[in-house]
Design a protein around this motif. Structure first.
Motif, PDB file in Angstrom:
ATOM      1  N   GLN A 305      -1.509  49.193 -23.688  1.00 45.85           N
ATOM      2  CA  GLN A 305      -1.540  48.927 -24.917  1.00 45.85           C
ATOM      3  C   GLN A 305      -0.758  48.275 -25.422  1.00 45.85           C
ATOM      4  OE1 GLN A 305      -2.848  51.416 -27.816  1.00 45.85           O
ATOM      5  NE2 GLN A 305      -3.313  50.680 -29.475  1.00 45.85           N
ATOM      6  N   VAL A 308       0.017  44.598 -23.482  1.00 45.05           N
ATOM      7  CA  VAL A 308      -0.509  44.116 -23.702  1.00 45.05           C
ATOM      8  C   VAL A 308      -0.720  43.117 -24.978  1.00 45.05           C
ATOM      9  CG1 VAL A 308      -3.697  43.125 -24.295  1.00 45.05           C
ATOM     10  CG2 VAL A 308      -2.491  44.712 -22.307  1.00 45.05           C
ATOM     11  N   ALA A 309      -0.584  44.473 -25.900  1.00 50.26           N
ATOM     12  CA  ALA A 309       0.022  43.309 -27.725  1.00 50.26           C
ATOM     13  C   ALA A 309       1.267  42.762 -27.597  1.00 50.26           C
ATOM     14  CB  ALA A 309      -0.262  44.952 -28.866  1.00 50.26           C
ATOM     15  N   LYS A 312       0.480  39.472 -26.498  1.00 55.68           N
ATOM     16  CA  LYS A 312      -0.494  38.370 -27.310  1.00 55.68           C
ATOM     17  C   LYS A 312       0.434  38.124 -28.362  1.00 55.68           C
ATOM     18  CE  LYS A 312      -4.547  38.678 -30.769  1.00 55.68           C
ATOM     19  NZ  LYS A 312      -5.172  39.197 -31.231  1.00 55.68           N
ATOM     20  N   TRP A 345      -9.831  36.663 -28.764  1.00 50.83           N
ATOM     21  CA  TRP A 345      -8.100  36.932 -27.435  1.00 50.83           C
ATOM     22  C   TRP A 345      -8.397  38.167 -26.968  1.00 50.83           C
ATOM     23  CZ3 TRP A 345      -4.751  39.683 -25.548  1.00 50.83           C
ATOM     24  CH2 TRP A 345      -3.144  38.693 -24.731  1.00 50.83           C
ATOM     25  N   ASP A 346      -8.091  38.949 -27.147  1.00 52.80           N
ATOM     26  CA  ASP A 346      -8.596  40.708 -26.839  1.00 52.80           C
ATOM     27  C   ASP A 346      -9.439  40.663 -26.261  1.00 52.80           C
ATOM     28  OD1 ASP A 346      -6.132  41.691 -28.434  1.00 52.80           O
ATOM     29  OD2 ASP A 346      -7.100  41.538 -30.186  1.00 52.80           O
ATOM     30  N   GLU A 347     -11.033  40.039 -26.296  1.00 53.85           N
ATOM     31  CA  GLU A 347     -12.215  39.808 -25.580  1.00 53.85           C
ATOM     32  C   GLU A 347     -11.802  39.354 -24.187  1.00 53.85           C
ATOM     33  OE1 GLU A 347     -15.595  40.827 -28.825  1.00 53.85           O
ATOM     34  OE2 GLU A 347     -13.246  39.399 -29.671  1.00 53.85           O
ATOM     35  N   GLY A 350      -7.181  39.721 -23.222  1.00 59.60           N
ATOM     36  CA  GLY A 350      -6.484  40.389 -23.657  1.00 59.60           C
ATOM     37  C   GLY A 350      -7.077  41.332 -21.897  1.00 59.60           C
ATOM     38  N   ARG A 354      -6.094  43.609 -18.564  1.00 53.51           N
ATOM     39  CA  ARG A 354      -5.937  45.072 -18.165  1.00 53.51           C
ATOM     40  C   ARG A 354      -6.833  44.847 -17.195  1.00 53.51           C
ATOM     41  NH1 ARG A 354      -7.417  44.435 -23.471  1.00 53.51           N
ATOM     42  NH2 ARG A 354      -6.137  46.017 -25.290  1.00 53.51           N
TER      43      ARG A 354
END
Length: 559
Positions: A305, A308-309, A312, A345-347, A350, A354
């Motif tokens: 986590q 990835v953070a 970003k 972005w996360d969907e 990011g 993962r």
């Protein structure tokens, strides 16, 4: 790129006065052209630009360094996302609010000092707007300070790495299964069994969010050049790959994946639907993540986590040319809503990170995973014991040898232990029907249908017997005899489920065969019984009724 006088040409006198104020320049003439000439000459004086760069506030200096490290240009959308907006103002509002005295961002600091301008530049994707340092000004600015290379993220907390999911080399066994399946047309597989076949084995109760899928496995085989244009294994190349020692075969897979421009992880992600004619560059994304992972300390569990953070925040556009978040048409399969724009972005981006870490890099033996609980998704990763060698393109040490055997029963079922040579299992699969698998072995059965399929591919029973004798502890004599009889006589026994019509006397059967019901009747089984073609018994009863005979059916529902 633009020269400084060109970038100043489009600016009004009020803007030029602001630039002059910030650079400490005075004008002898109020003529706009004269003001531009004086500014351009002054800003390009030796040492003047360096002094300005040194005097910038921290946010301005950071924005300038970013541009300098990028050769003096960055896509405008990326530049303002990293360093803040430049507020749109007309001359009147600008002169009243004087934004150069209270800039809201690093980008605005540079803008009012004429250290950056906006220009459309040609790119492989067409003209795109960029933030640019004028070329002659770039030449007199100091060299950028080399960035400090730091690992993104942080070490994993104990709770993030409570349950470990170590790498395995099962992908080599899945590759063998896929090659055999493609060669035989996946005879005997249901869709569910096919997906289960390629799901990576893992410690009981743990969750791997991205199990290896048939599409991914086929893509990897295509990446190493084993499949022809019809996705059929190329014999010589397939044999060579299956005969490689497991360590060399795994290294071969990792090298091919690393440099494949066609293996597209973005489009393998579950839950997303891709629409339109746009194209992404999987190599760009893969190289970017691999380059960042190199900085993660060895033998250290790392928070997924946090990685990835941080990505970003520092390099969100790792897969996006010019920071473009609008031209890729991606839709959520569950909600049907599009995932365009940086807010998603996360969907998308990011989720891709993962996927790379807990999917291909785990399948291929590079990254171990860890989770907070047995039934939880991975939250941490670390380099595996094989990672250093695999990432260098070399075979890792300490991998299993393929020295196990076939276990054959007299009913023509064969249990193939996992570490039987893969080339031998591939050949056996071409003669056999697939039945099942467990963690230790694959289960096949020899049948007339599978032998006929093998014969159509140019394989003979003599080849099968040689294979069994070489890799089995023992071959039951009865099975040897049965195979030899099949080779000479074909199938001598057949069991099938049929519908039988029985009548009172031979005359009735003869009359029925002569009627229009005859086309629904098959092989006679005696003077008063005959086979009815599948699905035709109702038609036969109807015709019998028309002929004056009432009949009844005792057909089981399963028929």
């Amino acid at each position: 790129m633009l020269q400084l006088n060109q970038s100043l040409y489009s600016q009004d006198p009020g803007f030029l006065q602001i630039v002059a104020e910030l650079w400490g320049v005075s004008f002898d003439s109020p003529e706009v052209e004269s003001m531009r000439e004086v500014l351009a000459a002054t800003l390009l004086e030796p040492g003047r630009a360096a002094e300005m760069a040194e005097s910038l506030p921290p946010v301005g200096r950071e924005a300038l360094e970013d541009l300098l490290r990028s050769g003096g240009k960055l896509p405008w959308a990326l530049f303002i996302r990293r360093h803040g907006e430049v507020r749109e103002m007309g001359p009147g509002r600008r002169d009243r609010q004087r934004p150069h005295l209270n800039p809201v961002s690093g980008a605005e600091v540079l803008w009012y000092r004429a250290l950056v301008t906006r220009a459309f530049l040609d790119t492989p994707d067409g003209p795109q707007e960029h933030a640019c340092i004028p070329a002659d000004l770039l030449a007199v600015l100091p060299e950028p300070v080399p960035p400090q290379i730091e690992s993104l993220g942080r070490p994993a907390r104990p709770d993030e790495r409570a349950v470990t999911i170590p790498v395995t080399d099962r992908i080599l066994d899945h590759a063998c299964s896929m090659l055999a399946g493609l060669r035989t047309g996946f005879s005997g597989f249901s869709a569910e069994e096919l997906n289960e076949l390629f799901s990576s084995w893992k410690p009981s109760g743990t969750v791997v969010p991205y199990p290896l899928t048939p599409d991914a496995m086929q893509g990897l085989l295509d990446a190493i050049g084993l499949l022809d244009a019809n996705d059929i294994p190329i014999p010589d190349l397939t044999r060579h790959f299956l005969e490689l020692p497991r360590s060399r075969a795994l290294a071969h897979l990792v090298r091919a994946w690393t440099h494949s421009p066609d293996f597209n992880e973005l489009r393998l992600q579950p839950g997303l639907v891709f629409e339109g004619e746009w194209h992404n560059d999987p190599l760009r994304a893969r190289y970017a993540i691999l380059d960042l992972l190199v900085n993660v300390p060895a033998n250290t569990w790392w928070s997924l986590q946090a990685f990835v953070a941080d990505l970003k925040q520092s390099q969100p556009d790792f897969q996006r040319p010019a920071g473009d978040y609008d031209s890729w048409y991606i839709r959520s399969e569950a909600s049907g809503k599009h995932r365009r724009g940086f807010e998603h972005w996360d969907e998308v981006d990011g989720a891709l990170v993962r996927f790379l870490i807990t999917g291909p890099l785990h399948w291929l033996g590079v990254l171990d995973l860890a989770a907070p609980a047995p039934d939880a998704a991975p939250t941490a990763f670390r380099f595996s014991r094989w990672a250093e060698a695999l990432l260098a393109g070399a075979p890792p040490e300490g991998m299993d040898e393929e020295d196990e055997t076939f276990l054959i029963s007299s009913d023509a079922r064969i249990r193939v232990l996992r570490l039987v040579p893969r080339g031998a299992r591939y050949q056996l699969a071409r003669f056999s029907e697939w039945e099942s698998q467990d963690e230790q072995a694959y289960h096949y059965r020899l049948t007339p249908h599978s032998l006929e399929r093998a014969r159509d591919q140019g394989l003979r029973v003599v080849h099968l017997l040689a294979l069994l004798r070489r890799y089995a502890l023992a071959v039951p004599p009865s099975l040897t005899s049965a195979l030899e009889r099949w080779q000479e006589h074909g199938s001598e026994v057949r069991i099938e489920r049929v519908t039988i019509l029985r009548v009172k006397n031979p005359e009735m059967l003869q009359m029925l065969r002569s009627s229009r019901a005859g086309r629904f009747l098959g092989e006679p089984l005696g003077p008063t019984a005959i086979i009815v073609h599948e699905g035709a018994w109702e038609k036969v009863l109807t015709i019998l009724t028309e002929m004056g005979y009432l009949g009844e059916a005792t057909i089981e529902s399963s028929l």
